[in-house]
Scaffold this active site. Sequence first.
Site, PDB file in Angstrom:
ATOM      1  N   ASP A  71       3.210  -7.981  -2.004  1.00 31.41           N
ATOM      2  CA  ASP A  71       1.821  -7.752  -1.473  1.00 31.41           C
ATOM      3  C   ASP A  71       1.477  -8.113  -0.076  1.00 31.41           C
ATOM      4  OD1 ASP A  71      -1.004  -7.601  -1.013  1.00 31.41           O
ATOM      5  OD2 ASP A  71      -1.481  -8.621  -2.838  1.00 31.41           O
ATOM      6  N   CYS A 104     -11.277 -12.576  -5.894  1.00 28.84           N
ATOM      7  CA  CYS A 104     -10.306 -12.001  -6.722  1.00 28.84           C
ATOM      8  C   CYS A 104      -9.066 -12.625  -7.069  1.00 28.84           C
ATOM      9  CB  CYS A 104     -10.028 -10.553  -6.124  1.00 28.84           C
ATOM     10  SG  CYS A 104     -11.404  -9.454  -6.041  1.00 28.84           S
ATOM     11  N   GLN A 147      -2.367  -9.109   3.503  1.00 31.29           N
ATOM     12  CA  GLN A 147      -2.679 -10.021   4.441  1.00 31.29           C
ATOM     13  C   GLN A 147      -1.479 -10.308   5.410  1.00 31.29           C
ATOM     14  OE1 GLN A 147      -6.052 -11.380   4.738  1.00 31.29           O
ATOM     15  NE2 GLN A 147      -6.588 -10.710   2.729  1.00 31.29           N
ATOM     16  N   HIS A 157      -3.756 -12.127  -5.640  1.00 34.93           N
ATOM     17  CA  HIS A 157      -4.902 -11.251  -5.822  1.00 34.93           C
ATOM     18  C   HIS A 157      -5.038 -10.616  -7.264  1.00 34.93           C
ATOM     19  CE1 HIS A 157      -7.818  -8.030  -4.688  1.00 34.93           C
ATOM     20  NE2 HIS A 157      -8.344  -8.767  -3.937  1.00 34.93           N
ATOM     21  N   LYS A 191      -7.714  -3.720   6.297  1.00 39.08           N
ATOM     22  CA  LYS A 191      -7.840  -5.058   6.778  1.00 39.08           C
ATOM     23  C   LYS A 191      -6.876  -5.061   8.155  1.00 39.08           C
ATOM     24  CE  LYS A 191      -7.571  -6.690   2.183  1.00 39.08           C
ATOM     25  NZ  LYS A 191      -8.834  -7.349   1.824  1.00 39.08           N
TER      26      LYS A 191
HETATM   27  N1  PMP Z   1      -3.750  -8.180  -2.083  1.00 42.07           N
HETATM   28  C1  PMP Z   1      -4.307  -9.162  -1.318  1.00 42.07           C
HETATM   29  C2  PMP Z   1      -3.662 -10.352  -0.757  1.00 42.07           C
HETATM   30  C3  PMP Z   1      -5.532  -8.959  -0.775  1.00 42.07           C
HETATM   31  O1  PMP Z   1      -6.280  -9.681   0.094  1.00 42.07           O
HETATM   32  C4  PMP Z   1      -6.490  -7.677  -1.173  1.00 42.07           C
HETATM   33  C5  PMP Z   1      -7.812  -7.369  -0.646  1.00 42.07           C
HETATM   34  N2  PMP Z   1      -8.621  -8.380  -0.530  1.00 42.07           N
HETATM   35  C6  PMP Z   1      -5.826  -6.925  -1.867  1.00 42.07           C
HETATM   36  C7  PMP Z   1      -4.389  -7.060  -2.309  1.00 42.07           C
HETATM   37  C8  PMP Z   1      -6.416  -5.594  -2.422  1.00 42.07           C
HETATM   38  O2  PMP Z   1      -6.548  -4.667  -1.404  1.00 42.07           O
HETATM   39  P1  PMP Z   1      -7.651  -3.451  -1.396  1.00 42.07           P
HETATM   40  O3  PMP Z   1      -8.761  -4.039  -2.067  1.00 42.07           O
HETATM   41  O4  PMP Z   1      -7.850  -3.077  -0.048  1.00 42.07           O
HETATM   42  O5  PMP Z   1      -6.798  -2.328  -2.166  1.00 42.07           O
END
Ligand code: PMP
Length: 404
Positions: free
Chosen positions: A198, A362, A201, A121, A224
């Site tokens: 990270d 993203c 998920q 991401h 999430k």
């Molecule tokens: N890493 C992953 C794998 C994600 O799915 C997301 C959120 N889509 C993020 C990082 C970023 O999280 P946040 O926008 O809550 O900071």
Amino acid sequence: MAFDVEAARAEFPILLRHVHGKPLVYLDSAASAQKPRAVIEAMTNAMEHSYANVHRGLHTLANETTDAYEAARNKVAGFIGAEPAEIVFTKGGTEAVNLVAAGIGASLQAGDEIVLTEMEHHANIVPWHFLRERKGVVLKWTRVTDDGALDLEHFQSLLGPRTRVVALSHMSNVLGTINDAKALTRMAHEAGALVLLDGCQAIVHKPVDVKDIDCDFYVFSGHKLYGPTGIGILYGKADRLAALPPYQGGGEMIGIVSQDEITYADPPHRFEAGTPAILEAIGLGAAIDWLSTQDRVAIAEHEHALYAHVRERLQGMNWLRVIGEAPGKGAILSFTVDGAHAHDVAQILDRYGVAVRAGTHCAEPLMRRFGVTSSARASFALYNTLEEADAFVDALTKTQAFFA
Ligand code: PMP
């Protein structure tokens, strides 16, 4: 024990909503999950009965709120097998990665290497790009196979004497691929690198024990995980956090401040400058408490059954391309529909009450890897039902007819 989805659903008031006259089918939980009553009530209750700023008060409400805030830290620590002092509250997963990258980056030299993967991401890409731009570090990208798995041989080949950091997702938000965090961490450590996972998920779908994985840093977001927005977690091994310089400066993160000198608080407070997200921390604590009353293994089986059902029903639909079919993957379905832009697919599905996400998620390097500019994504959560899975496939079939 079978998971009682109807009982769990009843805890999420928003799921009673209708959209365009149809019952809401919410399949966008990978972007942000809905909130159970326990979270809503914990935050409301704090605001109605026990709220003040934390850490600096001598009065009853300040002390009560401080206790609640620190209790939330303890809950997070217990949830992932860490010590409370190893838990830093951040604004989200994104801020947690930025904090680590900025801190480690301060001591990196030009030519040092950071190993990422093609399935990251942007939250776990851009902070490292900053270091490429500012410090001249070299980013190396682990390849993803055609079915969406990490190419482990390639990963191994990228590790070398100049590898300082390995930063990778525990579970992909696009492919649903779940990486073997423990094995990858071991490989990275053998090369002498620090490991940041990270977990934005993965934390939602599987029990995580950071000590067992042995990673140096683990990050995730509250929203999430059925908690509120505005709160995230950085776990760091105690000695790793102690070695990081402060991120933001301000109140609460100092030891002493004079005109000429400054000392800093120990972790985790060193990294929590200013008034933190108090209510959100309390809300996240409530989400964790609530999740802890559920059978998480049964939830994972339930989510997987929904995914498998949808995948089965979509079998043979030759207008559909599924991106990400790695063995053992989680309940995320990314797809494209022949002749249709993913945004149009999502908008038409919305007319049937079905909420999915569309775009690059993203994850532009991953989109490029699979030769697409965007995809639609249905992500399954504990509150989704088999009827909803069917409603999604039915709506998708009708949507496709617009483009046939
Ligand atoms: N890493 C992953 C794998 C994600 O799915 C997301 C959120 N889509 C993020 C990082 C970023 O999280 P946040 O926008 O809550 O900071």
